[in-house]
Design a protein around this motif. Structure first.
Motif, PDB file in Angstrom:
ATOM      1  N   GLY A 150     -14.011 -10.445  -5.359  1.00 13.20           N
ATOM      2  CA  GLY A 150     -13.531 -10.021  -6.666  1.00 13.20           C
ATOM      3  C   GLY A 150     -12.283  -9.175  -6.632  1.00 13.20           C
ATOM      4  N   VAL A 151     -11.551  -9.194  -5.520  1.00 14.97           N
ATOM      5  CA  VAL A 151     -10.387  -8.334  -5.337  1.00 14.97           C
ATOM      6  C   VAL A 151      -9.101  -9.153  -5.386  1.00 14.97           C
ATOM      7  CG1 VAL A 151      -9.219  -6.745  -3.758  1.00 14.97           C
ATOM      8  CG2 VAL A 151     -11.704  -6.675  -3.983  1.00 14.97           C
ATOM      9  N   LEU A 152      -8.107  -8.605  -6.073  1.00 17.17           N
ATOM     10  CA  LEU A 152      -6.739  -9.119  -6.041  1.00 17.17           C
ATOM     11  C   LEU A 152      -5.898  -8.166  -5.215  1.00 17.17           C
ATOM     12  CD1 LEU A 152      -4.170 -10.693  -7.020  1.00 17.17           C
ATOM     13  CD2 LEU A 152      -4.216  -9.215  -9.054  1.00 17.17           C
ATOM     14  N   LYS A 153      -5.193  -8.706  -4.217  1.00 19.31           N
ATOM     15  CA  LYS A 153      -4.311  -7.896  -3.377  1.00 19.31           C
ATOM     16  C   LYS A 153      -2.909  -8.488  -3.390  1.00 19.31           C
ATOM     17  CE  LYS A 153      -7.608  -6.026   0.013  1.00 19.31           C
ATOM     18  NZ  LYS A 153      -7.893  -5.865   1.455  1.00 19.31           N
ATOM     19  N   VAL A 154      -1.917  -7.596  -3.400  1.00 17.08           N
ATOM     20  CA  VAL A 154      -0.522  -7.985  -3.232  1.00 17.08           C
ATOM     21  C   VAL A 154      -0.027  -7.354  -1.941  1.00 17.08           C
ATOM     22  CG1 VAL A 154       1.806  -7.881  -4.186  1.00 17.08           C
ATOM     23  CG2 VAL A 154      -0.151  -8.212  -5.712  1.00 17.08           C
ATOM     24  N   ILE A 171       0.079  -3.670  -0.647  1.00 18.63           N
ATOM     25  CA  ILE A 171       0.772  -2.636  -1.411  1.00 18.63           C
ATOM     26  C   ILE A 171       0.132  -2.426  -2.781  1.00 18.63           C
ATOM     27  CG2 ILE A 171       2.989  -2.916  -0.260  1.00 18.63           C
ATOM     28  CD1 ILE A 171       3.872  -4.771  -2.461  1.00 18.63           C
ATOM     29  N   PHE A 172      -0.811  -3.281  -3.136  1.00 13.28           N
ATOM     30  CA  PHE A 172      -1.511  -3.149  -4.413  1.00 13.28           C
ATOM     31  C   PHE A 172      -2.877  -3.812  -4.275  1.00 13.28           C
ATOM     32  CE2 PHE A 172      -2.741  -5.615  -8.180  1.00 13.28           C
ATOM     33  CZ  PHE A 172      -3.025  -4.596  -9.063  1.00 13.28           C
ATOM     34  N   GLU A 173      -3.866  -3.206  -4.904  1.00 15.84           N
ATOM     35  CA  GLU A 173      -5.213  -3.770  -4.864  1.00 15.84           C
ATOM     36  C   GLU A 173      -5.965  -3.366  -6.125  1.00 15.84           C
ATOM     37  OE1 GLU A 173      -9.319  -2.951  -2.370  1.00 15.84           O
ATOM     38  OE2 GLU A 173      -7.412  -2.992  -1.270  1.00 15.84           O
ATOM     39  N   THR A 174      -6.669  -4.310  -6.700  1.00 15.93           N
ATOM     40  CA  THR A 174      -7.537  -3.987  -7.827  1.00 15.93           C
ATOM     41  C   THR A 174      -8.874  -4.684  -7.638  1.00 15.93           C
ATOM     42  OG1 THR A 174      -7.788  -3.995 -10.235  1.00 15.93           O
ATOM     43  CG2 THR A 174      -6.604  -5.848  -9.275  1.00 15.93           C
ATOM     44  N   GLN A 175      -9.952  -3.945  -7.912  1.00 14.23           N
ATOM     45  CA  GLN A 175     -11.313  -4.417  -7.685  1.00 14.23           C
ATOM     46  C   GLN A 175     -11.874  -5.063  -8.955  1.00 14.23           C
ATOM     47  OE1 GLN A 175     -12.917  -3.817  -4.661  1.00 14.23           O
ATOM     48  NE2 GLN A 175     -11.252  -2.611  -3.786  1.00 14.23           N
ATOM     49  N   ASN A 176     -12.901  -5.869  -8.769  1.00 16.74           N
ATOM     50  CA  ASN A 176     -13.695  -6.411  -9.880  1.00 16.74           C
ATOM     51  C   ASN A 176     -12.841  -7.108 -10.928  1.00 16.74           C
ATOM     52  OD1 ASN A 176     -16.047  -5.167  -8.715  1.00 16.74           O
ATOM     53  ND2 ASN A 176     -15.386  -3.230  -9.647  1.00 16.74           N
TER      54      ASN A 176
END
Length: 363
Positions: A307-311, A320-325
């Motif tokens: 469920g994670v998006l990473k850049v 350099i960027f991460e957002t959960q759920n």
């Protein structure tokens, strides 16, 4: 429908990225998305057997944050779950084309109408959206990839073949032929071929295609004309307790860098000029399902079933960027795909929860 971000569940997002909207219209997991840059159209395919077209320009021109917007067109001719979609702009004088594939094993080709040509709640009887159906495979189609500038399409199927389709479009008709077929031998038997799962074209090497597979610890390069194998990009499985299937491939548009997303939670980064593996990193806590390169920046994005998006910064292979759920889990699955808009500062994810999330890049 499209829900503006203030109606979406709250989540921690760094200031650089803003969740603009959540698109809700599919009835099952959304497996893949593709942009039409010229018309700011997003196409999505789902396990609900439907293709939906979204007017992205209408989203960003809406002033009311509570505005709810529907997809401007839904295509329903498929009879099985869909796994992949890609779009080809075509010649300026011709209608753009959309290609879709899934569990049926056929590729459907669609004339893609622009948003201003469609009345969302009007009658479609006078339109002929279906342009063709290609029946070259005998099992599910896992991936479709159009050539960056030629009228060619690649398809990867569970029937253990990759096919190259040559397309000819005029103002009066659309014709095609299966120009070549590719396979990867993995044993002595007649049917001992690996299953291709991911495809891409080599940047600045328009005659070379790259394929990833279910079992083989390599990415295979093929010459598109002869169908022969050119070379392999090899990697090792650091953890043999889980599979290492290649789920997605992404070639950077300006650098000789190839990135692969794998079932074993890893991404692998190759120097295409030398054929060497330059990095293998655990990127997610679950299967890495998709990867996409930024069209202009030295960045790429990954998503997974955690469920994670990473850049990531492509220069040092660090996030350099991460957002959960980002997407809710469903049957141990979460995010299926990620894509950058070719021109606008937008990144999109799609998931097993049937939703599509649009983020804007504020830098």
């Amino acid at each position: 429908m499209i829900h503006k971000a203030n109606n979406a569940p709250k989540q921690k997002i760094e200031s650089r990225f803003k969740l603009e909207a959540t698109l809700k219209s599919h009835l099952d997991g959304v497996r893949n998305v593709s942009f039409f840059a010229a018309d700011n159209v997003l196409a999505s395919v789902s396990e609900d057997c439907m293709i939906k077209l979204w007017d992205i320009q209408a989203l960003f021109s809406a002033n009311d944050e509570k505005t709810i917007m529907e997809p401007y067109l839904t295509l329903r001719e498929h009879t099985g779950p869909l796994f992949t979609v890609t779009a080809w702009q075509g010649e300026q004088s011709n209608t753009p084309l959309l290609f879709s594939g899934g569990s049926e094993g056929s590729i459907k080709v669609w004339n893609l109408p622009r948003p201003d040509e469609i009345q969302t709640y009007g009658s479609y009887e006078r339109y002929n959206f279906g342009a063709a159906e290609w029946l070259g495979h005998k099992d599910c189609i896992w991936d479709l990839c159009h050539h960056p500038f030629e009228r060619l399409l690649l398809s990867a199927s569970a029937d253990r073949t990759i096919k190259l389709w040559a397309l000819k479009q005029t103002t009066k008709e659309l014709s095609y032929k299966c120009a070549q077929s590719y396979q990867l031998k993995i044993g002595p038997g007649k049917e001992d071929f690996d299953v291709p799962t991911a495809l891409t074209w080599a940047t600045n090497h328009g005659s070379t295609l790259i394929a990833g597979f279910t079992h083989s610890k390599l990415l295979q390069l093929y010459d598109r004309e002869s169908g022969k194998s050119i070379s392999s990009l090899n990697f090792r499985a650091e953890d043999n307790s889980i599979g290492h299937q290649t789920n997605k491939l992404a070639m950077h548009p300006s650098l000789p860098i190839l990135i692969s997303a794998h079932e074993d939670h890893r991404i692998r980064i190759f120097d295409f000029a030398t054929g060497k593996l330059i990095a293998s990193k655990i990127a997610h806590e679950d299967e890495v399902t998709s990867v996409a390169c930024h069209p202009a920046k030295l960045e790429f994005a990954t998503v997974g079933h955690d469920g994670v998006l990473k850049v990531w910064d492509i220069r040092n292979y660090s996030p350099i960027f991460e957002t959960q759920n980002v997407h809710a889990p469903k049957y141990d699955e979460s995010i299926h795909g990620v894509a950058y808009h070719p021109l606008l500062p937008i990144i999109v994810t799609c998931g097993a929860d049937g939703e599509i999330k649009l983020f804007s890049d504020l830098e």
